[in-house]
Design a protein around this motif. Sequence first.
Motif, mmCIF file in Angstrom:
data_model
loop_
_atom_site.group_PDB
_atom_site.id
_atom_site.type_symbol
_atom_site.label_atom_id
_atom_site.label_comp_id
_atom_site.label_asym_id
_atom_site.label_seq_id
_atom_site.Cartn_x
_atom_site.Cartn_y
_atom_site.Cartn_z
ATOM 1 N N LEU A 54 -23.106 -8.391 -9.663
ATOM 2 C CA LEU A 54 -24.333 -8.612 -9.912
ATOM 3 C C LEU A 54 -25.616 -8.065 -9.327
ATOM 4 N N PHE A 55 -25.169 -7.152 -8.419
ATOM 5 C CA PHE A 55 -26.148 -6.370 -7.745
ATOM 6 C C PHE A 55 -25.398 -5.128 -7.059
ATOM 7 N N VAL A 82 -25.829 -15.129 -5.722
ATOM 8 C CA VAL A 82 -26.901 -15.705 -6.730
ATOM 9 C C VAL A 82 -28.198 -15.499 -6.611
ATOM 10 N N ARG A 83 -28.556 -15.879 -5.193
ATOM 11 C CA ARG A 83 -30.076 -15.722 -4.760
ATOM 12 C C ARG A 83 -30.456 -14.180 -4.832
ATOM 13 N N ASP A 105 -34.121 -9.671 -9.820
ATOM 14 C CA ASP A 105 -34.514 -9.750 -11.377
ATOM 15 C C ASP A 105 -36.188 -10.215 -11.438
ATOM 16 N N GLN A 106 -36.464 -11.062 -10.327
ATOM 17 C CA GLN A 106 -37.911 -11.625 -10.483
ATOM 18 C C GLN A 106 -38.847 -10.552 -9.970
ATOM 19 N N ILE A 107 -38.319 -9.653 -8.888
ATOM 20 C CA ILE A 107 -39.293 -8.632 -8.361
ATOM 21 C C ILE A 107 -39.375 -7.643 -9.331
ATOM 22 N N ARG A 108 -38.292 -7.049 -9.980
ATOM 23 C CA ARG A 108 -38.294 -5.841 -11.217
ATOM 24 C C ARG A 108 -39.096 -6.387 -12.174
ATOM 25 N N SER A 109 -39.123 -7.673 -12.736
ATOM 26 C CA SER A 109 -39.861 -8.158 -13.670
ATOM 27 C C SER A 109 -41.424 -8.130 -13.299
ATOM 28 N N SER A 110 -41.878 -8.660 -12.078
ATOM 29 C CA SER A 110 -42.989 -8.463 -11.555
ATOM 30 C C SER A 110 -43.620 -7.202 -11.565
ATOM 31 N N ALA A 120 -37.794 -11.158 7.000
ATOM 32 C CA ALA A 120 -37.033 -10.059 5.934
ATOM 33 C C ALA A 120 -35.579 -10.008 6.333
ATOM 34 N N GLY A 121 -34.971 -10.317 7.739
ATOM 35 C CA GLY A 121 -33.765 -9.981 7.864
ATOM 36 C C GLY A 121 -33.308 -8.523 7.558
ATOM 37 N N TYR A 122 -32.113 -8.619 7.224
ATOM 38 C CA TYR A 122 -31.683 -7.144 6.750
ATOM 39 C C TYR A 122 -31.724 -7.072 5.447
ATOM 40 N N ASP A 123 -32.785 -7.501 4.454
ATOM 41 C CA ASP A 123 -33.195 -7.129 3.283
ATOM 42 C C ASP A 123 -33.227 -5.619 3.068
ATOM 43 N N THR A 124 -33.007 -5.186 2.063
ATOM 44 C CA THR A 124 -33.003 -3.706 1.661
ATOM 45 C C THR A 124 -33.753 -3.533 0.166
ATOM 46 N N ARG A 125 -34.494 -4.303 0.006
ATOM 47 C CA ARG A 125 -35.210 -4.054 -1.409
ATOM 48 C C ARG A 125 -36.229 -3.184 -1.011
ATOM 49 N N ALA A 126 -36.681 -2.825 0.128
ATOM 50 C CA ALA A 126 -37.781 -1.727 0.205
ATOM 51 C C ALA A 126 -36.972 -0.352 -0.169
#
Length: 295
Positions: A30-31, A78-79, A85-90, A104-110
């Motif tokens: 999924l990612f 899933v989350r 997807d929501q961030i990409r859409s924005s 943020a934890g270990y979020d790597t979206r940056a």
Amino acid sequence: MEAGSRPSSTAEAAAAIRAVESLLPADERLFEDPFAEYFLKPWQRRIIGACRKNRTLREMVVRAVDLIYPGVPADFIVRTKYLDDQIRSSIDTKKVDRLVIIGAGYDTRALRLIDAAGLTVTEIDHPATQSHKRRVIERLARAAAHIEWVPYDLSKFAGGANAPLDLFDGKERVIWLLEGIVGYLPGGSVRALLKWIAARSAPGSTLLITYVHRSWIDGSATDLSAQRIMRSLARRGEPFVSGFSPQSLREECDRIGIQIQEDISEAECAKRYPAFRDRRLHLLTGFRLARGEIL
């Protein structure tokens, strides 16, 4: 959240599941999160390495976790997909000035999503977890000039003078991401945080929030997984302490100028992804995903 001065164990668990998901072929996953495994302990990375060579082992590991903590692997998978997807859409459909990741934890979206988008990313998190994360990113020699680090214990948030920073003047269009953090904060802190967010965002800003249904908090949940997960979190010193119903979240946000546009369970969300339908994993209705617009 953290117990004392230790980095968050739930942040580590989320990174482990993201790392395992990333091992699947491109048409099945999924990612992809190529950075997640670097936040894990050496023994965990050895398991990831073995799973990389052996798909059967990978499936056994995921199912074992799902057997012990039903619904947890699907929760993280899933989350992550939904929020990506929501961030990409924005980013694709309207002007966005900044992504703010609270807890943020270990979020790597940056690194995964924003690096090429030219946005500033502000990460607000407990000092212990954030300090470890910064060391990992430095070891990876990743350029992180677009990341603004704000160490802060969110459990103490009360708004006003107690706010963690004064970078937001209400003129920027912001994507606010609260993933996996709301359940760990006292109810008063959550309400103060949402009010603070609404007051510091230009109209059209986006709120993305995950939360646990309040039936998990008051013990009325009929899902057999609920109490097992709640007991496990309590033993680790990271218990859920607050939750919402969809109606109560909508009412809370309406009062402060945030319009909830979507609120679904992760079980409902999983139906959107054909690649997920054949996986024999538990899905929980008590974990929910919501998207709102700041008016």
